[in-house]
Design a protein around this motif. Sequence first.
Motif, PDB file in Angstrom:
ATOM      1  N   MET A 157      24.002  15.726 -25.829  1.00  0.00           N
ATOM      2  CA  MET A 157      25.602  15.019 -25.806  1.00  0.00           C
ATOM      3  C   MET A 157      25.943  16.148 -24.860  1.00  0.00           C
ATOM      4  O   MET A 157      27.043  16.684 -25.133  1.00  0.00           O
ATOM      5  CB  MET A 157      26.085  15.463 -27.200  1.00  0.00           C
ATOM      6  CG  MET A 157      25.562  14.608 -28.298  1.00  0.00           C
ATOM      7  SD  MET A 157      26.385  14.640 -29.773  1.00  0.00           S
ATOM      8  CE  MET A 157      28.044  14.065 -29.374  1.00  0.00           C
ATOM      9  N   ASN A 158      25.553  16.071 -23.492  1.00  0.00           N
ATOM     10  CA  ASN A 158      25.821  16.838 -22.208  1.00  0.00           C
ATOM     11  C   ASN A 158      25.997  18.475 -22.649  1.00  0.00           C
ATOM     12  O   ASN A 158      26.952  19.022 -22.444  1.00  0.00           O
ATOM     13  CB  ASN A 158      27.372  16.397 -21.773  1.00  0.00           C
ATOM     14  CG  ASN A 158      27.592  16.965 -20.395  1.00  0.00           C
ATOM     15  OD1 ASN A 158      27.025  16.886 -19.469  1.00  0.00           O
ATOM     16  ND2 ASN A 158      28.664  17.834 -20.238  1.00  0.00           N
ATOM     17  N   GLY A 159      24.898  18.749 -23.174  1.00  0.00           N
ATOM     18  CA  GLY A 159      25.065  20.289 -23.687  1.00  0.00           C
ATOM     19  C   GLY A 159      24.860  21.113 -22.233  1.00  0.00           C
ATOM     20  O   GLY A 159      25.211  22.248 -22.250  1.00  0.00           O
ATOM     21  N   ILE A 160      24.398  20.586 -21.336  1.00  0.00           N
ATOM     22  CA  ILE A 160      24.726  21.486 -20.175  1.00  0.00           C
ATOM     23  C   ILE A 160      26.055  22.021 -19.749  1.00  0.00           C
ATOM     24  O   ILE A 160      26.608  22.778 -19.005  1.00  0.00           O
ATOM     25  CB  ILE A 160      24.180  20.769 -18.597  1.00  0.00           C
ATOM     26  CG1 ILE A 160      23.817  21.637 -17.920  1.00  0.00           C
ATOM     27  CG2 ILE A 160      25.335  19.554 -18.121  1.00  0.00           C
ATOM     28  CD1 ILE A 160      22.461  22.578 -17.953  1.00  0.00           C
ATOM     29  N   GLY A 161      26.890  21.182 -20.576  1.00  0.00           N
ATOM     30  CA  GLY A 161      28.720  21.439 -20.252  1.00  0.00           C
ATOM     31  C   GLY A 161      28.928  22.919 -20.712  1.00  0.00           C
ATOM     32  O   GLY A 161      29.945  23.372 -20.628  1.00  0.00           O
ATOM     33  N   LEU A 162      28.118  23.701 -21.418  1.00  0.00           N
ATOM     34  CA  LEU A 162      28.199  24.994 -21.963  1.00  0.00           C
ATOM     35  C   LEU A 162      28.205  25.682 -20.901  1.00  0.00           C
ATOM     36  O   LEU A 162      28.761  27.028 -20.989  1.00  0.00           O
ATOM     37  CB  LEU A 162      27.018  25.468 -22.889  1.00  0.00           C
ATOM     38  CG  LEU A 162      26.883  24.375 -24.345  1.00  0.00           C
ATOM     39  CD1 LEU A 162      25.797  24.840 -24.964  1.00  0.00           C
ATOM     40  CD2 LEU A 162      28.172  25.110 -25.055  1.00  0.00           C
ATOM     41  N   ALA A 163      27.762  25.347 -19.607  1.00  0.00           N
ATOM     42  CA  ALA A 163      27.810  26.236 -18.512  1.00  0.00           C
ATOM     43  C   ALA A 163      29.519  26.467 -18.173  1.00  0.00           C
ATOM     44  O   ALA A 163      29.779  27.312 -17.490  1.00  0.00           O
ATOM     45  CB  ALA A 163      27.206  25.695 -17.244  1.00  0.00           C
ATOM     46  N   GLY A 164      30.315  25.637 -18.648  1.00  0.00           N
ATOM     47  CA  GLY A 164      31.711  25.694 -18.311  1.00  0.00           C
ATOM     48  C   GLY A 164      32.147  25.290 -17.044  1.00  0.00           C
ATOM     49  O   GLY A 164      32.972  24.684 -16.759  1.00  0.00           O
ATOM     50  N   ALA A 165      31.387  25.810 -15.760  1.00  0.00           N
ATOM     51  CA  ALA A 165      31.647  25.395 -14.572  1.00  0.00           C
ATOM     52  C   ALA A 165      30.328  25.542 -13.576  1.00  0.00           C
ATOM     53  O   ALA A 165      29.468  25.987 -14.231  1.00  0.00           O
ATOM     54  CB  ALA A 165      32.856  26.499 -13.884  1.00  0.00           C
ATOM     55  N   LEU A 166      30.681  24.965 -12.362  1.00  0.00           N
ATOM     56  CA  LEU A 166      29.534  24.934 -11.505  1.00  0.00           C
ATOM     57  C   LEU A 166      29.020  26.503 -11.277  1.00  0.00           C
ATOM     58  O   LEU A 166      27.735  26.539 -11.330  1.00  0.00           O
ATOM     59  CB  LEU A 166      29.877  24.216 -10.148  1.00  0.00           C
ATOM     60  CG  LEU A 166      28.637  23.870  -9.328  1.00  0.00           C
ATOM     61  CD1 LEU A 166      27.654  22.790 -10.097  1.00  0.00           C
ATOM     62  CD2 LEU A 166      29.023  23.170  -8.020  1.00  0.00           C
ATOM     63  N   ALA A 167      29.907  27.288 -11.122  1.00  0.00           N
ATOM     64  CA  ALA A 167      29.486  28.588 -10.963  1.00  0.00           C
ATOM     65  C   ALA A 167      28.588  29.296 -12.111  1.00  0.00           C
ATOM     66  O   ALA A 167      28.003  30.339 -12.033  1.00  0.00           O
ATOM     67  CB  ALA A 167      30.696  29.602 -10.714  1.00  0.00           C
ATOM     68  N   GLY A 168      28.853  28.614 -13.270  1.00  0.00           N
ATOM     69  CA  GLY A 168      28.040  29.269 -14.609  1.00  0.00           C
ATOM     70  C   GLY A 168      26.730  28.426 -14.656  1.00  0.00           C
ATOM     71  O   GLY A 168      25.952  29.051 -15.635  1.00  0.00           O
ATOM     72  N   LEU A 169      26.713  27.269 -13.891  1.00  0.00           N
ATOM     73  CA  LEU A 169      25.265  26.859 -14.245  1.00  0.00           C
ATOM     74  C   LEU A 169      23.872  27.750 -13.833  1.00  0.00           C
ATOM     75  O   LEU A 169      22.963  27.596 -14.568  1.00  0.00           O
ATOM     76  CB  LEU A 169      25.214  25.447 -13.187  1.00  0.00           C
ATOM     77  CG  LEU A 169      24.047  24.672 -13.230  1.00  0.00           C
ATOM     78  CD1 LEU A 169      24.043  24.062 -14.832  1.00  0.00           C
ATOM     79  CD2 LEU A 169      24.157  23.288 -12.495  1.00  0.00           C
ATOM     80  N   GLY A 170      24.100  28.498 -12.764  1.00  0.00           N
ATOM     81  CA  GLY A 170      23.088  29.320 -12.381  1.00  0.00           C
ATOM     82  C   GLY A 170      22.617  30.269 -13.433  1.00  0.00           C
ATOM     83  O   GLY A 170      21.522  30.574 -13.815  1.00  0.00           O
ATOM     84  N   PRO A 171      23.712  31.094 -13.767  1.00  0.00           N
ATOM     85  CA  PRO A 171      23.510  32.220 -15.173  1.00  0.00           C
ATOM     86  C   PRO A 171      23.028  31.215 -16.264  1.00  0.00           C
ATOM     87  O   PRO A 171      21.902  31.856 -16.916  1.00  0.00           O
ATOM     88  CB  PRO A 171      24.796  32.550 -15.327  1.00  0.00           C
ATOM     89  CG  PRO A 171      25.591  32.663 -13.907  1.00  0.00           C
ATOM     90  CD  PRO A 171      25.076  31.223 -13.572  1.00  0.00           C
ATOM     91  N   MET A 172      23.519  30.090 -16.550  1.00  0.00           N
ATOM     92  CA  MET A 172      22.814  29.399 -17.590  1.00  0.00           C
ATOM     93  C   MET A 172      21.512  29.014 -17.773  1.00  0.00           C
ATOM     94  O   MET A 172      20.586  29.301 -18.311  1.00  0.00           O
ATOM     95  CB  MET A 172      23.749  27.986 -17.958  1.00  0.00           C
ATOM     96  CG  MET A 172      23.359  27.331 -19.101  1.00  0.00           C
ATOM     97  SD  MET A 172      24.219  25.940 -19.433  1.00  0.00           S
ATOM     98  CE  MET A 172      23.643  25.184 -20.642  1.00  0.00           C
ATOM     99  N   LEU A 173      20.927  28.650 -16.362  1.00  0.00           N
ATOM    100  CA  LEU A 173      19.692  28.315 -16.087  1.00  0.00           C
ATOM    101  C   LEU A 173      18.761  29.423 -16.225  1.00  0.00           C
ATOM    102  O   LEU A 173      17.759  29.468 -16.786  1.00  0.00           O
ATOM    103  CB  LEU A 173      19.506  27.545 -14.814  1.00  0.00           C
ATOM    104  CG  LEU A 173      20.069  26.041 -14.492  1.00  0.00           C
ATOM    105  CD1 LEU A 173      19.982  25.763 -13.267  1.00  0.00           C
ATOM    106  CD2 LEU A 173      19.269  25.241 -15.438  1.00  0.00           C
ATOM    107  N   HIS A 174      19.375  30.789 -15.816  1.00  0.00           N
ATOM    108  CA  HIS A 174      18.636  31.910 -15.808  1.00  0.00           C
ATOM    109  C   HIS A 174      18.270  32.331 -17.417  1.00  0.00           C
ATOM    110  O   HIS A 174      17.088  32.773 -17.457  1.00  0.00           O
ATOM    111  CB  HIS A 174      19.232  33.124 -15.208  1.00  0.00           C
ATOM    112  CG  HIS A 174      18.654  34.259 -15.032  1.00  0.00           C
ATOM    113  ND1 HIS A 174      17.651  34.598 -14.248  1.00  0.00           N
ATOM    114  CD2 HIS A 174      19.037  35.513 -15.993  1.00  0.00           C
ATOM    115  CE1 HIS A 174      17.297  35.764 -14.499  1.00  0.00           C
ATOM    116  NE2 HIS A 174      18.017  36.199 -15.400  1.00  0.00           N
ATOM    117  N   LYS A 175      19.323  32.066 -18.080  1.00  0.00           N
ATOM    118  CA  LYS A 175      19.012  32.590 -19.611  1.00  0.00           C
ATOM    119  C   LYS A 175      18.086  31.487 -20.162  1.00  0.00           C
ATOM    120  O   LYS A 175      17.271  31.888 -20.941  1.00  0.00           O
ATOM    121  CB  LYS A 175      20.623  32.368 -20.258  1.00  0.00           C
ATOM    122  CG  LYS A 175      20.453  32.801 -21.648  1.00  0.00           C
ATOM    123  CD  LYS A 175      19.642  33.995 -22.077  1.00  0.00           C
ATOM    124  CE  LYS A 175      19.478  34.186 -23.702  1.00  0.00           C
ATOM    125  NZ  LYS A 175      19.307  35.600 -23.977  1.00  0.00           N
TER     126      LYS A 175
END
Length: 236
Positions: free
Chosen positions: A123-141
């Motif tokens: 259900m678009n869980g990648i949305g938890l990154a909040g913003a494109l700048a948050g995508l990298g830290p999310m993937l790292h975690k």
Amino acid sequence: MEHADVLGLALMDYLENGFSEDIRTTSSLEETDVLPLAHLFRGYAAMPELEQKALQQCTGSVLDIGCGAGSHSLWLQEQGLKVTAIDISPGAIHCAKQRGVNNVIVSDFLDHQGSYDTLLLLMNGIGLAGALAGLGPMLHKLKSLLAPGGQILVDSSDIIYMFEDEKGEYWVDPNGYYGEVQFQMHYKKFSSPRFPWLYVDYNTLTRACLAHGLQCEMIAEGAHYDYLARIHTINP
């Protein structure tokens, strides 16, 4: 009236008292939409094809991130998989536990520790990154939560179509990413704080994955600009 857990409040009300009304959402896209509560309690047969396909791909120990009312976790349990379901919403976790999910935790995935064969973000869980700048830290975690040979299963949507005019041209801010959206949930007299949410197109997700030593593979495309992808570490 502001309430910190509007989603959990609505889920508990539906589970304990039956349907009275759905969640309404407003967003920076200047749209008002409805999130049907019954949809969050659906069984496998009522799930969209992409969700069914994602569940079929799950193996080993599974971390269901943003589990909501626990529908995905319940089906995976029935298939004999070991599932840990987490959500920042205490109300959602209460519902998931009441419905029979065995291992539930109120937690932000950024604070969670462990090692899993499958990380599930539906259900678009990648949305938890909040913003494109948050995508990298999310993937790292997420990478830190993967067992050797593990996988991340995620679906999202390319919402560029929402910015197309009748001439086929796209009207987007060149200084930002069009998939960054601000949302607010409303249920009865309660409203959540506004929160950021990210929709990411497949090519952008793929580039972000490569920057963090991850490979992204398309599993399937949906009928309305959505897709399901598998992410895993790049073999040396």
